[in-house]
Write a protein that holds these residues in place. Structure first.
Motif, short mmCIF file in Angstrom:
data_model
loop_
_atom_site.label_atom_id
_atom_site.label_comp_id
_atom_site.label_asym_id
_atom_site.label_seq_id
_atom_site.Cartn_x
_atom_site.Cartn_y
_atom_site.Cartn_z
N GLN B 48 0.80 -1.23 0.00
CA GLN B 48 0.00 0.00 0.00
C GLN B 48 0.83 1.27 0.00
O GLN B 48 0.55 2.22 -0.72
CB GLN B 48 -0.94 -0.01 1.21
CG GLN B 48 -2.06 1.01 1.08
CD GLN B 48 -2.84 1.14 2.37
OE1 GLN B 48 -2.74 0.33 3.27
NE2 GLN B 48 -3.64 2.18 2.46
N GLU B 49 1.93 1.28 0.80
CA GLU B 49 2.68 2.53 0.92
C GLU B 49 3.48 2.88 -0.33
O GLU B 49 3.91 4.00 -0.49
CB GLU B 49 3.59 2.49 2.16
CG GLU B 49 4.71 1.45 2.11
CD GLU B 49 4.25 0.08 2.61
OE1 GLU B 49 3.03 -0.13 2.75
OE2 GLU B 49 5.12 -0.79 2.85
N LYS B 50 3.63 1.90 -1.25
CA LYS B 50 4.36 2.17 -2.49
C LYS B 50 3.43 2.43 -3.67
O LYS B 50 3.87 2.85 -4.74
CB LYS B 50 5.28 0.98 -2.83
CG LYS B 50 6.42 0.78 -1.86
CD LYS B 50 7.56 1.72 -2.19
CE LYS B 50 8.68 1.64 -1.18
NZ LYS B 50 9.45 0.39 -1.24
N TYR B 52 1.23 4.63 -4.18
CA TYR B 52 1.00 6.02 -4.56
C TYR B 52 2.29 6.70 -4.99
O TYR B 52 2.61 7.79 -4.56
CB TYR B 52 0.32 6.76 -3.41
CG TYR B 52 -1.01 6.12 -3.07
CD1 TYR B 52 -2.19 6.61 -3.61
CD2 TYR B 52 -1.06 4.99 -2.25
CE1 TYR B 52 -3.40 6.00 -3.33
CE2 TYR B 52 -2.26 4.37 -1.98
CZ TYR B 52 -3.42 4.88 -2.52
OH TYR B 52 -4.61 4.27 -2.26
N SER B 53 3.05 6.00 -5.81
CA SER B 53 4.27 6.55 -6.37
C SER B 53 4.57 5.79 -7.65
O SER B 53 3.98 4.75 -7.92
CB SER B 53 5.43 6.40 -5.39
OG SER B 53 5.80 5.04 -5.32
N ASN B 77 -7.32 -1.67 7.42
CA ASN B 77 -7.11 -0.29 7.00
C ASN B 77 -7.29 0.70 8.14
O ASN B 77 -6.77 1.80 8.09
CB ASN B 77 -8.08 0.07 5.88
CG ASN B 77 -7.65 -0.59 4.59
OD1 ASN B 77 -6.47 -0.65 4.31
ND2 ASN B 77 -8.60 -1.11 3.86
N THR B 80 -4.18 2.30 9.65
CA THR B 80 -3.44 3.33 8.93
C THR B 80 -4.30 4.54 8.63
O THR B 80 -3.84 5.66 8.64
CB THR B 80 -2.91 2.78 7.60
OG1 THR B 80 -4.02 2.21 6.87
CG2 THR B 80 -1.87 1.71 7.83
N ASP B 81 -5.58 4.30 8.35
CA ASP B 81 -6.40 5.42 7.94
C ASP B 81 -7.87 5.13 8.23
O ASP B 81 -8.48 4.27 7.62
CB ASP B 81 -6.21 5.66 6.43
CG ASP B 81 -6.81 6.97 5.98
OD1 ASP B 81 -6.28 7.54 5.04
OD2 ASP B 81 -7.82 7.41 6.57
N GLU B 269 -4.34 0.68 -4.82
CA GLU B 269 -3.77 -0.66 -4.78
C GLU B 269 -4.88 -1.71 -4.77
O GLU B 269 -4.75 -2.77 -5.37
CB GLU B 269 -2.80 -0.80 -3.60
CG GLU B 269 -3.42 -0.90 -2.22
CD GLU B 269 -4.00 0.41 -1.71
OE1 GLU B 269 -3.90 1.43 -2.41
OE2 GLU B 269 -4.57 0.41 -0.61
#
Lengths: 323, 303
Positions: B48-50, B52-53, B77, B80-81, B269
């Protein structure tokens, strides 16, 4: 050879019945709705009533209000314009890029064959998914297309422009590297058309490859012997021979583009500021999302039916007169 | 060096640069076609953290598929958010809905279309030509016109105490409006291509119409019927407008894609993972009917 007259009707009957029920019925019903004031929030009052005294018709409930409303509704006029430009851009891009691909992959060779196989790929991607994937790739912060466009197109052009600007002749403004593709009215519509082109150009290329394959190779050979170069062969031989197929494909793609809906929902949501609200999308908004005005939605969809009927008539006459 | 060899060198140089240009064009075309699909596949296996790049350095994971197919996505989820946590949904029922709707659509449409196509191809009856053209033109009716009256109708019709709106059956019914005409035209093409002599011979041998149809013709056009079935399956699997308006809360996969979006926007994702689930079966089916796609899309108008 066979005499029994009823046999074909038995075979055709069930399919025909279902087609009539699922196409003629809604066509008639939508036409009927379009003359009424009919909002989902209130029980509708229809002109034709089945009372105790048989069928009664209340003519006062019928009106052309929904149609006159459409042509004074600036948002509907906007959707007509959006659909028109979307159709023009997407059809032109699809056919031209499709033609380009077809001419390039037409010949033998390993890479050519591989590309021909790949042409079918976009067909497997549903329009809804297509919209999402393009939206993701065009994102201004982490989209791969945004990155590639900036690096491969915008930067080289800007570098060139800076050189020109260095000369004390003209001052050309540089292109912004931070365009928010789906936040700009023009680019959003253009990219919507591009996503459609991505899906269709390869398929149209396949159609052209088929048509090119059926052209006698000797014709090209003869042109080459007569000293024609590649461009001349393309414009003087290939294009004229493909003309009937190009016409049919253009018409077919026009019809599909006029009905554009799926990607508008998943890619742009009609925005920014209604810049990508196609007719179909606006009808859906009116009928099912915002005002729930079924009468008005029906009237607008009938206007779309009229436009499509004209295109369909053109298309059918093209196909039937081909031989 | 004579003038002659210079000329040859020049022309071979030109030929070579043309070759290079052609290869470049081919690579560009390949990139144009493959990139969106490739990027979707890459994003689907990104953590997930990758996602958005645009980075390509990450350790592949099946986490996203686990999330879209589990009821615990909310909890995963939430850490994290919080807002994102609300949109997580198990997509398995949607996969099932898509399979059932598309499967039932072809199970009903293909047999009917086969019989009709056979009659249109083999019998001359009053209205044969007109009916065929009319069936062709039904594909130009915008889906929204079909959706509006069926929406209002299905709100009021109840089956087993439940309104048809938002059910698999309701969606199957409206799907007929797009699948049946296509299937008839496709299968008719295959029947047309079948030489009539075999049927003539069977007729002379005393077979009646139905014996000829079921024992002689149908087995021969089976490959064509299979292609039409695959085509019809893809059409209803990828269908979106009906699924949205008529299918509603019974979400098919196409509509379920929308559930990956929440207050904070789309969780890409998860969208990518769901997208792959939607795409991969159709991908194989499309490869299977590769040679027939053009005919299918144009109903044989481009040959």
């Amino acid at each position: 050879m066979r005499k029994k007259r009823w046999v074909p009707w038995v075979l055709v009957g069930p399919a025909l019945l279902i087609i009539v029920l699922t196409t003629i019925y809604p066509l008639l019903a939508a036409l009927y709705f379009s003359f009424h004031k009919y909002n989902l929030r209130r029980p509708p009052q229809f002109a034709i009533q089945f009372g105790e005294n048989g069928i009664q018709i209340d003519w006062s409930l019928l009106s052309l209000n929904n149609y006159t409303l459409a042509f004074s509704d600036s948002r509907f006029i906007n959707s007509l314009q959006v659909t028109f430009w979307f159709t023009v851009i997407s059809v032109a891009l699809s056919v031209i890029i499709g033609l380009f691909i077809a001419v390039v992959v037409q010949k033998g060779g390993r890479l050519h064959t591989l590309t021909k196989v790949l042409l079918i790929f976009p067909f497997a991607v549903s329009p809804a998914l297509k919209g999402y994937s393009w939206r993701f790739m065009l994102n201004e912060n982490y989209g791969i297309y945004d990155l590639l466009i900036d690096q491969l197109i915008v930067r080289p052009i800007n570098a060139l422009l800076s050189i020109i600007n260095a000369l004390p002749i003209v001052e050309i403004p540089l292109i912004s590297e931070s365009i928010v593709w789906l936040g700009d009215k023009f680019w959003a519509l253009f990219m919507l058309a591009m996503s459609e082109t991505w899906g269709w150009a390869p398929l149209i290329a396949l159609m052209f490859v088929g048509a090119l394959g059926s052209i006698d190779e000797q014709i090209f050979e003869a042109a080459r012997i007569d000293g024609a170069n590649r461009l001349q062969i393309f414009f003087r031989v290939t294009l004229p021979l493909l003309r009937p197929v190009i016409l049919i494909v253009t018409m077919l793609k026009t019809i599909f583009s006029l009905k554009m809906f799926d990607q508008v929902v998943t890619m742009t949501g009609g925005g920014p500021v209604r810049a990508t609200q196609t007719i179909n999308y606006y009808i859906h908004q009116i009928g099912f999302v915002r005002s729930l005005d079924i009468g008005y939605a029906s009237a607008m969809s009938y206007i779309l039916v009229v436009v499509l009927t004209i295109c369909a008539a053109l298309y059918v006459s093209l196909v039937l007169n081909r031989d | 060096m004579t003038a002659n060899t210079i000329g040859q060198n020049q022309s071979s140089l030109r030929l070579q640069s043309l070759k290079v240009l052609e290869t470049l064009a081919l690579l560009l075309i390949i990139a144009f076609i493959v990139l969106p699909i490739l990027w979707l596949a890459i994003t689907a296996i990104k953590p997930q953290e990758k996602a958005y790049s645009t980075t390509l350095i990450f350790s592949p994971t099946l986490e996203n598929f686990e999330i879209i197919f589990s009821d615990t996505s909310v909890i995963i989820n939430e850490g994290t958010d919080r807002e994102r946590g609300e949109v997580g949904r198990n997509m398995f029922p949607s996969v099932l809905n898509s399979v059932v709707v598309s499967g039932a659509t072809i199970l009903i449409a293909i047999p009917l279309a086969t019989l009709a196509a056979y009659a249109f191809s083999r019998y001359s009856f009053v209205g044969n030509g007109v009916l065929l053209v009319w069936i062709l033109t039904t594909q130009f009716i915008p889906a929204i016109v079909v959706a509006i009256p069926f929406f209002t109708l299905f709100r009021t019709i109840e089956v087993f105490g439940k309104p048809l709106l938002g059910t698999q059956l309701g969606l199957i019914i409206v799907n007929m409006s797009i699948v049946l005409p296509y299937a008839i035209w496709m299968i008719k093409g295959f029947v047309d291509a079948l030489p009539g002599e075999i049927e003539e011979a069977a007729f002379v041998d005393g077979c009646n119409d139905f014996q000829i149809l079921f024992f002689i013709s149908l087995p021969l056009i089976r490959p064509g019927v299979l292609v039409a079935s695959v085509f019809a399956f893809i059409m209803s699997w990828n269908e979106f407008l009906f699924a949205l308006i008529i299918g509603r809360e019974m979400r098919t996969m196409q509509v379920a894609l929308m559930t990956t979006s929440g207050a904070r926007g789309i969780m890409w994702e998860q969208m990518a993972a769901a997208g792959l689930v939607v795409m991969i079966p159709i991908f194989f089916l499309a490869m299977f009917i590769r040679k027939n796609v053009v005919d299918g899309l144009t109903m044989g108008a481009v040959k």
